[in-house]
Design an enzyme around this catalytic site. Structure first.
Site, PDB file in Angstrom:
ATOM      1  N   HIS A   1      39.252  47.783  47.369  1.00 50.01           N
ATOM      2  CA  HIS A   1      39.157  47.442  45.953  1.00 50.01           C
ATOM      3  C   HIS A   1      39.869  46.104  45.738  1.00 50.01           C
ATOM      4  CE1 HIS A   1      36.979  50.467  43.798  1.00 50.01           C
ATOM      5  NE2 HIS A   1      37.630  51.443  44.406  1.00 50.01           N
TER       6      HIS A   1
ATOM      7  N   ASP B   1      39.485  49.576  40.884  1.00 51.01           N
ATOM      8  CA  ASP B   1      40.301  50.790  40.847  1.00 51.01           C
ATOM      9  C   ASP B   1      41.179  50.805  39.595  1.00 51.01           C
ATOM     10  OD1 ASP B   1      41.632  48.568  41.948  1.00 51.01           O
ATOM     11  OD2 ASP B   1      43.032  49.815  43.089  1.00 51.01           O
TER      12      ASP B   1
ATOM     13  N   TYR C   1      23.239  37.448  37.499  1.00 49.29           N
ATOM     14  CA  TYR C   1      23.611  37.800  36.134  1.00 49.29           C
ATOM     15  C   TYR C   1      23.447  36.613  35.174  1.00 49.29           C
ATOM     16  CZ  TYR C   1      26.314  40.952  39.150  1.00 49.29           C
ATOM     17  OH  TYR C   1      26.715  41.804  40.130  1.00 49.29           O
TER      18      TYR C   1
ATOM     19  N   GLU D   1      51.672  47.925  38.913  1.00 53.06           N
ATOM     20  CA  GLU D   1      51.136  49.128  38.286  1.00 53.06           C
ATOM     21  C   GLU D   1      51.683  49.388  36.888  1.00 53.06           C
ATOM     22  OE1 GLU D   1      49.822  51.760  42.141  1.00 53.06           O
ATOM     23  OE2 GLU D   1      51.944  51.829  41.523  1.00 53.06           O
TER      24      GLU D   1
END
Length: 392
Positions: free
Chosen positions: A102, A107, A300, A374
């Site tokens: 990831h 994630d 895209y 985190e």
């Protein structure tokens, strides 16, 4: 609700960390997110949130109803897929899948949306409307992901009036968010050139038509499309990252293959640039006795952040984090298939700062050493939940 959501999000920190680390350890590539989808479904059902899998094969959609569910509907989106990169972070919860990581922060995106889902479910008697949770696979694959989910009706029944998404930004301090109204991220197309000549011995070049030399001329000439043909008010990038000529020191090959990308912010110029590239490459090859074939893999469109939706992101961020932690961002030449949603309904993709403290030069996205702080997880979860509650 701001203080309540912020308090609950902070209390969820250990849960969010566990979710993120599980997802980080078990990454899956585009179109292969089978176990990721099952994990998301299990979490939503554990929290009593109705959901359905199978969108674009592995995607998951959940629905949370507050009071007066028919009054409004807002969609929140997170992407699910990982990249074919071997992780080199040295983390104790590093990827357990060889060669898959990831490395784009998906994630984190899934974790924040799952956190928002729990916050919304726990407070559903305190807000009005419906929130649609879109866990989307295959963002990194031109041919899957957002366009397939839209074709399958993800923006219907109920139909959201706005859609929001976040994306990690390693260069931004943890605890901050960033926004930009209007054009934000570029369109992207992949370019595949096959330069065809005549093979032969390197000692007798007069008997060959050298595709290596042709390729050098083509690559140099193509750069003037940006410097001399692109309108100066339309940002454009043309880059080539792969050249394959299967010769040797004394072998001139029969062909050379070149791969690159073009990115811009204007659909008319985008189409015109493709033809300019084709004409330039073909004529140079022809003038040197060979030929060139160009294949354009259309990717895209550019991401357009609706002004009203972006204002809601800004206001929500200031109310939650303080004005000093909300930044206006510049254009980015990176691309995102979130663009497809913003072609259908108003939306905004904003950035979540994830730079670890005391790290001056963080690793960028799509690298084997990407690391995040985190502490960003409760911030992202709270932002998404509040946009679900107050988005209109």
């Amino acid at each position: 609700m701001y203080n309540e959501i912020q308090r609950r999000a902070k209390e969820m920190q250990p849960v969010l960390v566990d979710i993120r680390r599980y997802l980080h350890q078990h990454p899956e590539l585009s179109t292969e997110e089978v176990n990721t989808g099952k994990y998301i479904e299990s979490k939503l059902r554990e929290w009593g949130i109705p959901c359905k899998g199978g969108y674009s094969k592995t995607g998951v959609v959940g629905i949370i109803e507050g009071l007066a569910p028919g009054k409004r509907c807002v969609a929140l989106r997170a992407d699910m897929d990982a990249l074919p990169i071997r992780e080199e972070t040295g983390l104790e919860f590093a990827s357990q899948v060889p060669g898959v990581m990831h490395a784009c922060g998906h994630d984190v995106h899934m974790t924040c949306l799952l956190g928002a889902a729990k916050l919304l479910k726990d407070t559903c008697q305190e807000w009005e409307g419906t929130v649609k949770l879109i866990f989307q696979p295959s963002e990194e694959d031109f041919r899957a992901g957002a366009p397939v989910m839209i074709q399958e009706g993800v923006l219907l029944d109920p139909a959201p009036s706005k859609i929001f998404a976040l994306h990690v930004l390693p260069e931004m301090d943890c605890g901050k968010i960033g926004y930009k109204a209007g054009q934000y991220m570029a369109s992207t197309d992949e370019l595949y050139l096959k330069v065809i000549g005549k093979a032969g011995h390197g000692a007798t070049p007069e008997l060959t038509v050298d595709p290596v030399l042709m390729s050098a001329h083509i690559l140099t000439a193509l750069q003037q499309i940006v410097s001399r043909q692109a309108p100066p008010y339309i940002p454009t990038v043309l880059s080539f990252g792969r050249i394959i000529g299967e010769g040797r020191t004394n072998i001139i090959p029969a062909e050379v293959n070149i791969e690159g990308t073009i990115r811009t912010f204007n659909e008319e110029w985008r189409a015109k640039a493709h033809e300019r590239i084709r004409l330039c490459a073909e004529e140079i090859a022809k003038g040197l006795g060979g030929r060139c074939e160009l294949e354009v893999d259309h990717g895209y469109p550019f991401v357009y952040n609706d002004e009203e939706a972006t204002a809601q992101v800004k206001e929500t961020g200031i109310s939650l984090l303080g004005k000093e932690n909300v930044e206006e961002l510049p254009l980015r030449m990176t691309a995102e298939d979130f663009a497809y949603y913003t072609q259908e309904i108003p939306g905004c993709m904003f950035r979540l700062g994830v730079r670890p403290k005391d790290v001056m030069n963080p690793s960028s996205l799509h690298t084997s050493t990407l690391a995040i702080d985190e502490e960003c997880l409760p911030v992202g979860a709270a932002m998404m939940a509040l946009l679900g509650i107050y988005g209109k």
